[in-house]
Design an enzyme around this catalytic site. Structure first.
Site, PDB file in Angstrom:
ATOM      1  N   GLY A 114      -6.563  -2.934   8.864  1.00  0.00           N
ATOM      2  CA  GLY A 114      -6.662  -4.176  10.027  1.00  0.00           C
ATOM      3  C   GLY A 114      -7.026  -5.601   9.549  1.00  0.00           C
ATOM      4  O   GLY A 114      -6.873  -6.433  10.283  1.00  0.00           O
ATOM      5  N   GLY A 115      -6.663  -5.631   8.259  1.00  0.00           N
ATOM      6  CA  GLY A 115      -6.718  -7.124   7.858  1.00  0.00           C
ATOM      7  C   GLY A 115      -5.880  -8.093   8.210  1.00  0.00           C
ATOM      8  O   GLY A 115      -6.255  -9.291   8.636  1.00  0.00           O
ATOM      9  N   LYS A 116      -4.771  -7.572   8.529  1.00  0.00           N
ATOM     10  CA  LYS A 116      -3.745  -8.587   9.217  1.00  0.00           C
ATOM     11  C   LYS A 116      -3.804  -8.749  10.452  1.00  0.00           C
ATOM     12  O   LYS A 116      -3.545  -9.950  11.225  1.00  0.00           O
ATOM     13  CB  LYS A 116      -2.387  -8.142   8.693  1.00  0.00           C
ATOM     14  CG  LYS A 116      -2.182  -8.026   7.215  1.00  0.00           C
ATOM     15  CD  LYS A 116      -0.769  -7.861   6.637  1.00  0.00           C
ATOM     16  CE  LYS A 116      -0.779  -7.663   5.219  1.00  0.00           C
ATOM     17  NZ  LYS A 116      -1.129  -6.350   4.611  1.00  0.00           N
ATOM     18  N   CYS A 232       4.234  -3.846  -0.105  1.00  0.00           N
ATOM     19  CA  CYS A 232       3.368  -4.137  -1.243  1.00  0.00           C
ATOM     20  C   CYS A 232       3.994  -3.207  -2.420  1.00  0.00           C
ATOM     21  O   CYS A 232       3.425  -2.645  -3.152  1.00  0.00           O
ATOM     22  CB  CYS A 232       2.053  -3.879  -0.995  1.00  0.00           C
ATOM     23  SG  CYS A 232       1.561  -2.079  -0.737  1.00  0.00           S
TER      24      CYS A 232
HETATM   25  N1  SAM Z   1      -1.099  -4.078   7.998  1.00  0.00           N
HETATM   26  C1  SAM Z   1      -2.289  -3.023   7.505  1.00  0.00           C
HETATM   27  C2  SAM Z   1      -3.325  -3.786   6.972  1.00  0.00           C
HETATM   28  O1  SAM Z   1      -3.157  -5.250   6.634  1.00  0.00           O
HETATM   29  O2  SAM Z   1      -4.541  -3.689   6.965  1.00  0.00           O
HETATM   30  C3  SAM Z   1      -1.726  -2.329   6.393  1.00  0.00           C
HETATM   31  C4  SAM Z   1      -0.521  -1.293   6.852  1.00  0.00           C
HETATM   32  S1  SAM Z   1      -0.164  -0.136   5.682  1.00  0.00           S
HETATM   33  C5  SAM Z   1       0.589  -1.083   4.439  1.00  0.00           C
HETATM   34  C6  SAM Z   1       1.001   0.735   6.624  1.00  0.00           C
HETATM   35  C7  SAM Z   1       0.452   1.694   7.652  1.00  0.00           C
HETATM   36  O3  SAM Z   1       1.602   2.195   8.227  1.00  0.00           O
HETATM   37  C8  SAM Z   1      -0.264   2.851   7.249  1.00  0.00           C
HETATM   38  O4  SAM Z   1      -1.540   2.632   7.984  1.00  0.00           O
HETATM   39  C9  SAM Z   1       0.334   3.984   7.932  1.00  0.00           C
HETATM   40  O5  SAM Z   1      -0.402   5.155   8.538  1.00  0.00           O
HETATM   41  C10 SAM Z   1       1.295   3.299   8.631  1.00  0.00           C
HETATM   42  N2  SAM Z   1       2.883   4.294   9.262  1.00  0.00           N
HETATM   43  C11 SAM Z   1       2.845   5.137   8.258  1.00  0.00           C
HETATM   44  N3  SAM Z   1       4.063   5.802   8.738  1.00  0.00           N
HETATM   45  C12 SAM Z   1       4.307   5.098  10.038  1.00  0.00           C
HETATM   46  C13 SAM Z   1       5.495   5.147  10.948  1.00  0.00           C
HETATM   47  N4  SAM Z   1       6.255   6.007  10.864  1.00  0.00           N
HETATM   48  N5  SAM Z   1       5.311   4.153  11.866  1.00  0.00           N
HETATM   49  C14 SAM Z   1       4.217   3.388  11.925  1.00  0.00           C
HETATM   50  N6  SAM Z   1       3.460   3.206  10.949  1.00  0.00           N
HETATM   51  C15 SAM Z   1       3.450   4.013   9.894  1.00  0.00           C
END
Ligand code: SAM
Length: 457
Positions: A114-116, A232
């Protein structure tokens, strides 16, 4: 760092050529640590005079700061008061690039932890709304807890697949963030454990998932709207490769060059034999900036035709008369009435963001701010109401200082003694909300949520 996968090292050598020694050298350094001040609760200058940390600004993120090696912001009561969010400095860039303004309808498609989403909410300044979505059942809970602690009101949280959301929200959002799941190579320095889940074929496999997510996101963006695709990771397949594929499949989209981001390198079209346009994307290299590895691209949808409008949540499902228990609580314990539209689900009362569309048919964790529970003719205020209310809006407060024993005992969940008065009271740390308590017979009964209680020593 010795456990970097060999195939990863070989590929980076090939990509970076003469720059490679500098790149690999930085894996022996320590990762930079950052936090972002919660401007929904405190102005940056006030935070700087209050916070006992060694803070230096992150140049690309307003309210973003590096903190010192000796600082432990995750253990400080101000963290539990939601005065900041701990966030890796490079991870602060994508939400800045998105260019959110108050009043926008925003989707954060892959949102946990949830940071973003929090950064987007700070930019909305309470106007418009954010739909924060996370596909994973346990991660969506953490997302909810974080946004609650940070006191965000105008957010609804769903646990959905991009495809199911796209079926509802065609041509709808002004801004979309796709912070995609990726192979995580950019985090190897900070999270060496991620090296063990990496394999040579992972970037290719991730790119298939990323393309599918991005395709659905594109359907949901309003004409003239903008979205950011970010990862990332370093692998060209997941970065320039995905964006190149996307632009070929979606001729109504173009890459936007935002000249503010002078700190970063650019995308490298040659790595994927792609369009020269890809040089408008950004690459954040750990050997060139004080932050981990990231990639981001700003995409704009051609402004043909208008945005889709959808029926509003409160018009379809809002209640016309407030529960008397809540009205009684408001008159007795709040100085400011929470105005607007309300919704009841089972025994839970919610405030609904005015511009939120109907979410029927979707898996909703919360459709707005959870005000509290109506139980046996009484209203029990929710933690979200405490965290989104300033001390001036509540009739009774008990203030602890951040270095007091009482604040630690409150966060650990103890009942505290030696207090006059009766009824609901907002517990604060140096004037900032921490949670509810209830006074009776000289005692402060602790309503800090059981699942959040912590020993902070
Ligand atoms: N934006 C978040 C933050 O700033 O805290 C970090 C997100 S992290 C890089 C990517 C997220 O995408 C994960 O929480 C993961 O569970 C989710 N994810 C995985 N597969 C996905 C899918 N097929 N569709 C949507 N989200 C997915």
């Amino acid at each position: 760092m010795s456990n970097l996968p060999e195939a990863f090292v070989d590929r980076m050598k090939g990509l970076l050529g003469p720059e490679y020694p500098q790149f690999i050298g930085c894996f022996n350094g320590t990762p930079h640590q950052g936090l972002r001040v919660n401007t929904l609760k405190i102005v940056i200058e006030d935070f700087l005079s209050l916070a006992p940390f060694e803070l230096k600004p992150v140049p690309w993120a307003e309210g973003g700061f590096y903190y010192g090696d000796e600082d432990r912001p995750g253990k400080h009561p101000y963290y539990y008061a939601g005065l900041y969010y701990i966030q890796e400095p490079s991870a602060m860039a994508p939400a800045e690039l998105l260019g959110v303004r108050p009043g926008h309808k925003v989707l954060d498609l892959c949102a946990a932890p949830g940071g973003k989403s929090f950064q987007i909410a700070a930019r909305l300044k309470g106007e418009g709304f954010l739909l924060s979505n996370e596909i994973d059942g346990s991660r969506v809970i953490v997302l909810g807890e974080n946004l609650e602690r940070l006191g965000v009101r105008n957010v609804a949280i769903t646990q959905e697949t991009p495809g199911r959301l796209a079926a509802v929200f065609k041509n709808y959002f002004d801004r979309i963030l796709v912070d995609a799941p990726c192979s995580g190579e950019g985090m190897f320095r900070k999270r060496p454990d991620m090296c063990s889940v990496w394999s040579y074929t992972l970037p290719d496999r991730m790119s298939v998932r990323q393309k599918s997510i991005l395709k659905h996101a594109a359907e949901m963006l309003a004409p003239g709207g903008r979205m950011v695709y970010s990862t990332c990771t370093f692998s060209p397949e997941e970065n320039e490769g995905v964006v190149d594929w996307f632009l070929k499949e979606h001729p109504d989209f173009s890459l936007v060059d935002d000249v503010r981001f002078t700190w970063f390198d650019r995308g490298v079209p040659e790595w994927v034999g792609g369009s020269p346009e890809l040089a408008k994307a950004y690459r954040l290299w750990p050997h060139k900036i004080k932050g981990e590895g990231h990639f981001m691209a700003l995409l704009e949808k051609r402004a043909d035709g208008g945005a889709n409008s959808l029926p509003l949540f409160h018009k379809r499902r809002g209640i016309s008369k407030l529960p008397v228990e809540y009205e009684f609580f408001m008159k007795e314990y709040m100085n400011e009435f929470v105005e607007g539209h309300f919704y009841v689900h089972k025994d839970q009362l919610y405030w609904i963001p005015p511009s939120l569309p109907d979410l029927s048919g979707l898996k909703v964790l919360r459709p707005g701010l959870r005000l509290g529970t109506i139980k046996k003719g009484r209203f029990i205020p929710g933690h979200a109401l405490a965290m989104s209310s300033g001390k001036e809006s509540v009739a009774q407060t008990i203030e602890f200082s951040s270095d007091s024993k009482e604040v630690m005992r409150y966060l650990e969940g103890f009942t505290l003694t030696g207090f006059d008065g009766k009824g609901w009271v907002l517990v604060t740390v140096d004037g900032y909300s921490l949670g509810w308590g209830k006074l009776a017979d000289g005692m402060l009964k602790n309503y800090y949520p059981k699942g959040l209680r912590r020993v902070l020593t």
